[in-house]
Motif scaffolding. Structure first.
Motif, PDB file in Angstrom:
ATOM      1  N   PHE A 231      29.204  58.192 102.346  1.00  0.00           N
ATOM      2  CA  PHE A 231      30.275  58.719 101.494  1.00  0.00           C
ATOM      3  C   PHE A 231      30.762  57.651 100.524  1.00  0.00           C
TER       4      PHE A 231
ATOM      5  N   PHE B 107      27.262  56.511  98.036  1.00  0.00           N
ATOM      6  CA  PHE B 107      26.342  57.456  97.398  1.00  0.00           C
ATOM      7  C   PHE B 107      26.310  57.239  95.883  1.00  0.00           C
TER       8      PHE B 107
ATOM      9  N   ILE C 158      21.426  62.765 102.604  1.00  0.00           N
ATOM     10  CA  ILE C 158      21.213  62.546 101.167  1.00  0.00           C
ATOM     11  C   ILE C 158      20.459  63.716 100.552  1.00  0.00           C
TER      12      ILE C 158
ATOM     13  N   ALA D   2      22.673  66.773 100.321  1.00  0.00           N
ATOM     14  CA  ALA D   2      23.669  66.640  99.258  1.00  0.00           C
ATOM     15  C   ALA D   2      23.056  66.888  97.887  1.00  0.00           C
TER      16      ALA D   2
ATOM     17  N   ALA E 142      24.399  69.931  95.471  1.00  0.00           N
ATOM     18  CA  ALA E 142      25.268  69.506  94.374  1.00  0.00           C
ATOM     19  C   ALA E 142      25.303  70.557  93.276  1.00  0.00           C
TER      20      ALA E 142
ATOM     21  N   LEU F 154      28.431  63.296  90.182  1.00  0.00           N
ATOM     22  CA  LEU F 154      27.742  62.644  91.293  1.00  0.00           C
ATOM     23  C   LEU F 154      27.806  61.126  91.156  1.00  0.00           C
TER      24      LEU F 154
ATOM     25  N   LEU G 254      29.540  61.891  97.181  1.00  0.00           N
ATOM     26  CA  LEU G 254      29.332  62.921  98.184  1.00  0.00           C
ATOM     27  C   LEU G 254      30.566  63.776  98.420  1.00  0.00           C
TER      28      LEU G 254
END
Length: 521
Positions: A57, A60, A289, A292, A296, A304, A309
């Protein structure tokens, strides 16, 4: 009958504890700490330090900013390299199951200053890492509830209000973790175990929830999609910079070894705990990952690269469910801070017990009530709170200090693995590999050891490489300069303190009384 079973189990546990105490005595130390931990707690110590919910978190944005969707591929590369390191640390940790992990391992594969330096670098890196983990609360709590923004109105870590509030929240957390450590290892382990179970459950549920809300397929990691262009471009330089993200996440798995004197059957449990911590973190982080990137809402709108995250979780899952997962991340931050502080305090205790730190008498004292080293926990907590104050004046400086901590820890690993390689070429572990329940890399040991050393050199070079575009020269070279300063200070401290007792290259546990069975790769 039930009473007989209980008595039998009690007698077996007492016999096992006596055997562990005798094993420790052969390594030169008497049993002072309370040996009360099992395999779950040992694993939790290593996994909590890595804490993929906390660090993924937090970091990222670094990976995506420099590598775009392709930054995913830096994760398995770093994971495999760190796995080679972890395998070697598991082996040396099984041969020398003593509190202090890297310090004890380093001084037994190197004599003199290099072995001591491994512990010193890890200790400094751990203290900074406590502060770095605690400060992550500011990135989460104000988003859960505005009441957590106690100072000012801007929660951003780069703002004056956010920086001040981060110091307040972080210091409060460090005070709490210090109190838990002072309460005893059983209390610490209970909190850490529950936190790890909550984090593991949260990771699994979060990955599943993000996959259910995916708007694109897993092939996203193959397509070079980027947000706003970075100063390093989209080539190899960008990917090398993106690799800093997994490098900043996948370290600290050795912390299970710091609790060796408080773990039952440490020769068997500690290496497994180290390897489980790195493998579970590596697999879980990779899946998180990918999930995510698949969920997204946009890969190109810049969010991003700026919000990371947290933006994906709240946008994809909605504010209510998203905040539930963010609350789990906040819990992960707390147990991560606790685990790092615990490992650092045991490391300081182990060094002080050998007279290898200033204030050794106070730092090596064990509480007769809790059988826990209270002084080191207080010292580490106080130093971490002092480090937090740096963020108030200059958030960028705190980021640079955190980079330095990652560099210091990986340098300590490199000192251990390089010392192991030198010793291995001379025949180590020799008869030690025949001891009962000792983890051994067997015939693969030399190749894996060489790979760990080469990987450590490459990783450290990548972390230390100056990349702060537009910054002053001292900011670009701050991590390198801080390492030089830490080494120089360590040299002065080593010269000022007495030589640790029992520090002879080649120290090995006598094989008397051990079976010929060993755990091999």
């Amino acid at each position: 009958m039930a009473q007989a079973d209980v008595a039998s189990r009690g007698a077996a546990a007492a016999a096992a504890d006596q055997s562990d105490a005798e094993d420790l005595a052969r390594l030169g130390y008497r049993q002072e700490l309370k040996r009360d931990l099992g395999s779950l707690s040992a694993f939790a110590a290593g996994f909590s330090y890595v804490s993929i919910l906390t660090t993924v978190f937090q970091l990222f944005v670094i990976g995506y900013t420099f590598g775009g969707t392709r930054f995913f591929w830096t994760w398995p590369v770093v994971f495999l390299g760190q796995l080679a390191v972890a395998l070697n640390l598991a082996e040396v940790g099984s041969n020398y199951p003593v509190a202090g992990s890297v310090y004890q391992w380093g001084r037994r594969v190197w004599s003199g200053y290099p072995g001591w330096l491994a512990g010193w670098l890890k200790l400094v890196g751990d203290v900074v890492s406590v502060a770095a983990a605690a400060i992550a609360l500011q990135a989460i709590l104000p988003g859960l509830w505005g009441g957590f923004q106690l100072l000012g109105g801007d929660p951003s870590l780069t703002s004056r209000d956010g920086a001040a509030n981060a110091v307040l929240l972080g210091a409060g957390l460090v005070v709490l973790t210090t109190a838990i450590n002072m309460a005893g290892v059983k209390v610490m382990a209970c909190v850490n175990d529950l936190g790890v179970l909550a984090e593991l459950g949260g990771v699994v549920l979060l990955i599943g929830a993000l996959l259910l809300h995916a708007v694109r397929g897993p092939e996203v990691v193959l397509a070079p999609v980027y947000g706003p262009p970075s100063s390093l471009g989209t080539g190899v330089a960008g990917l090398l910079a993106a690799a800093l993200m997994p490098a900043y996440v996948l370290y600290g798995f050795d912390s299970a070894g710091s609790l060796a004197e408080e773990t039952r059957s440490p020769r068997r449990i500690i290496p497994r705990a180290i390897l489980k911590a790195i493998v579970v973190s590596g697999v879980g982080g990779a899946l998180l990952i990918v999930a995510a990137l698949m969920a997204a809402p946009s890969l190109t709108d810049g969010r991003l690269s700026s919000e990371g995250l947290a933006y994906v979780v709240v946008s994809a899952l909605g504010p209510t469910l998203g905040k539930v997962f963010l609350a789990d991340v906040a819990l992960a931050v707390c147990v991560c801070t606790l685990a790092i502080q615990t490992g650092a305090s045991r490391l300081a205790f182990s060094m002080a017990r050998d007279g290898a730190l200033p204030g050794a008498a106070a730092l090596s004292r064990v509480s007769p009530r809790t059988r826990t080293p209270v002084g080191p926990a207080i010292a580490v907590g106080a130093l971490a709170c002092g480090m937090l104050l740096v963020n108030y004046g200059e958030a960028q400086l705190f980021v640079l200090i955190t980079e330095s901590a990652v560099l210091l820890v990986n340098l300590s690993y490199l000192l251990v693995t390089s010392g192991m390689l030198v010793r291995r070429l001379r025949g180590w572990p020799g008869h030690a590999s025949a001891r009962g329940e000792v983890f051994s890399l067997g015939r693969a040991g030399l190749a894996l050891n060489a790979a760990a050393v080469l990987w450590g050199i490459a990783l450290i070079a990548n972390i230390a490489w100056p990349r702060h575009d537009g910054g002053s020269a001292w900011m670009q070279y701050f991590p390198v300069l801080s390492v030089i300063g830490t080494v120089a200070l360590g040299l002065a401290l080593h010269a000022a303190t007495q030589r640790p007792r029992g520090e002879q290259e080649g120290d090995e546990v006598p094989a008397q009384g051990a079976s010929s069975a060993s755990i091999t790769l």
